[in-house]
Design an enzyme around this catalytic site. Structure first.
Site, short mmCIF file in Angstrom:
data_model
loop_
_atom_site.label_atom_id
_atom_site.label_comp_id
_atom_site.label_asym_id
_atom_site.label_seq_id
_atom_site.Cartn_x
_atom_site.Cartn_y
_atom_site.Cartn_z
N SER A 163 0.84 -1.19 0.00
CA SER A 163 0.00 0.00 0.00
C SER A 163 0.88 1.24 0.00
CB SER A 163 -0.90 0.02 1.24
OG SER A 163 -1.58 1.26 1.37
N TYR A 177 -1.00 -0.44 10.33
CA TYR A 177 -1.18 -0.76 8.91
C TYR A 177 -0.05 -0.18 8.08
CZ TYR A 177 -3.46 -1.03 4.32
OH TYR A 177 -3.75 -1.30 3.01
#
Length: 283
Positions: A163, A177
């Site tokens: 990501s 995350y």
């Protein structure tokens, strides 16, 4: 998402792909929208790849299987329930895939991931550990089990879904995350070098803000359920003026999976973000 939106690579036909996280979060009735894992499986199936998928939610995985079979007549799609944070479950997943497909795994796509809200001062240790397990340990476990198979074959492509959150702050507090996705990218680069002379390529796709069914869930978590406002904010953050789609992620994965199109590509991160990482940020 129509299959007409997806690329075609003839060298992929007949290959076997193990894809994690093929189900999707969010509303089940979005017939024109696919989660990233579901779209990746669809794109591979359209190229004649045999799909062995897994998801912790078997119902969601079976829904993807049915949708792919409706879009691609004759597609070979198996889906099993798996907790990819468990070594024993992953070992069984890989064994079952090998049994089903004559001992081959040509493509591994690690798509499982989850974002939990919080910074280091307010995130619980339990949440941190869970994020590390889901986003990072899962990649290690599948690679631990699959890389020896690919090495023995002297061929294989691993595509890990990372990501842009692992590259920059993207507007919401999600320290675990972001940290684990940065680690996924570096895990990929490091391991690619180790396996470069073994016929196995590893690359990472780093999506930006994607307009998938998952946005419904994220809006509840980060925007108090203001879905329309959250969507508008996310569109405005992207230099192109709109979020990407799961087809954009799938296109990148299928390119990297192709041993012809991406023959000389390994240890790389392919950013799919509409220019967001390159910008100074927009609100």
């Amino acid at each position: 998402m129509s299959t007409q939106d997806l690329p075609n690579y003839p060298d992929l036909r007949g290959k076997v792909a193990l894809v994690t996280g093929v189900g999707q979060d969010g509303p089940a009735d979005l017939t024109d929208n696919w989660g990233n894992g579901a779209a990746i499986a669809l794109a591979l199936a359209r190229n004649g790849v045999k799909i062995f998928g897994c998801d912790v939610n078997l119902e969601a995985g079976r829904r993807t299987k049915s949708r792919i079979e409706a879009e691609v007549p004759g597609a070979v799609v198996d889906v099993v329930p798996t907790d990819v944070t468990s070594s024993s479950a992953v070992d069984e997943l890989v064994r079952e895939c090998l049994r089903r497909h004559d001992g081959r795994i040509d493509i591994l796509v690690n798509n499982v991931g989850r974002s939990e809200k919080g910074g280091p001062a307010d995130m619980s240790e339990e949440t941190w550990d869970s994020q590390v397990a889901v986003n990072l340990k899962s990649v290690y476990l599948t690679c631990h089990a699959v890389l020896p198979v690919m090495e023995a074959q002297r061929s294989g492509s691993v595509v890990n879904i990372s990501s842009i959150a692992g590259m920059r702050y993207i507007g919401k507090p999600q320290v675990a995350y972001s940290s684990t996705k940065a680690a996924v990218t570096q895990f990929t680069k490091h391991t690619a070098v180790v396996y470069a002379d073994k016929g196995v390529r590893l690359n990472a796709v780093c999506p930006g803000l994607m307009f998938t069914p998952l946005v419904h869930t994220i809006a509840k978590k980060y925007a108090g359920g203001d879905y329309d406002g959250f969507v508008a904010t996310r569109h405005a953050q992207v230099p192109t003026g709109k979020m990407g789609t799961s087809a954009d992620v799938a296109n990148a994965v299928v390119f990297l999976a192709s041993s012809v199109a991406a023959r000389y590509v390994t240890g790389q991160k392919l950013v799919v973000d509409g220019g967001m990482v390159s910008s100074t940020g927009r609100t």
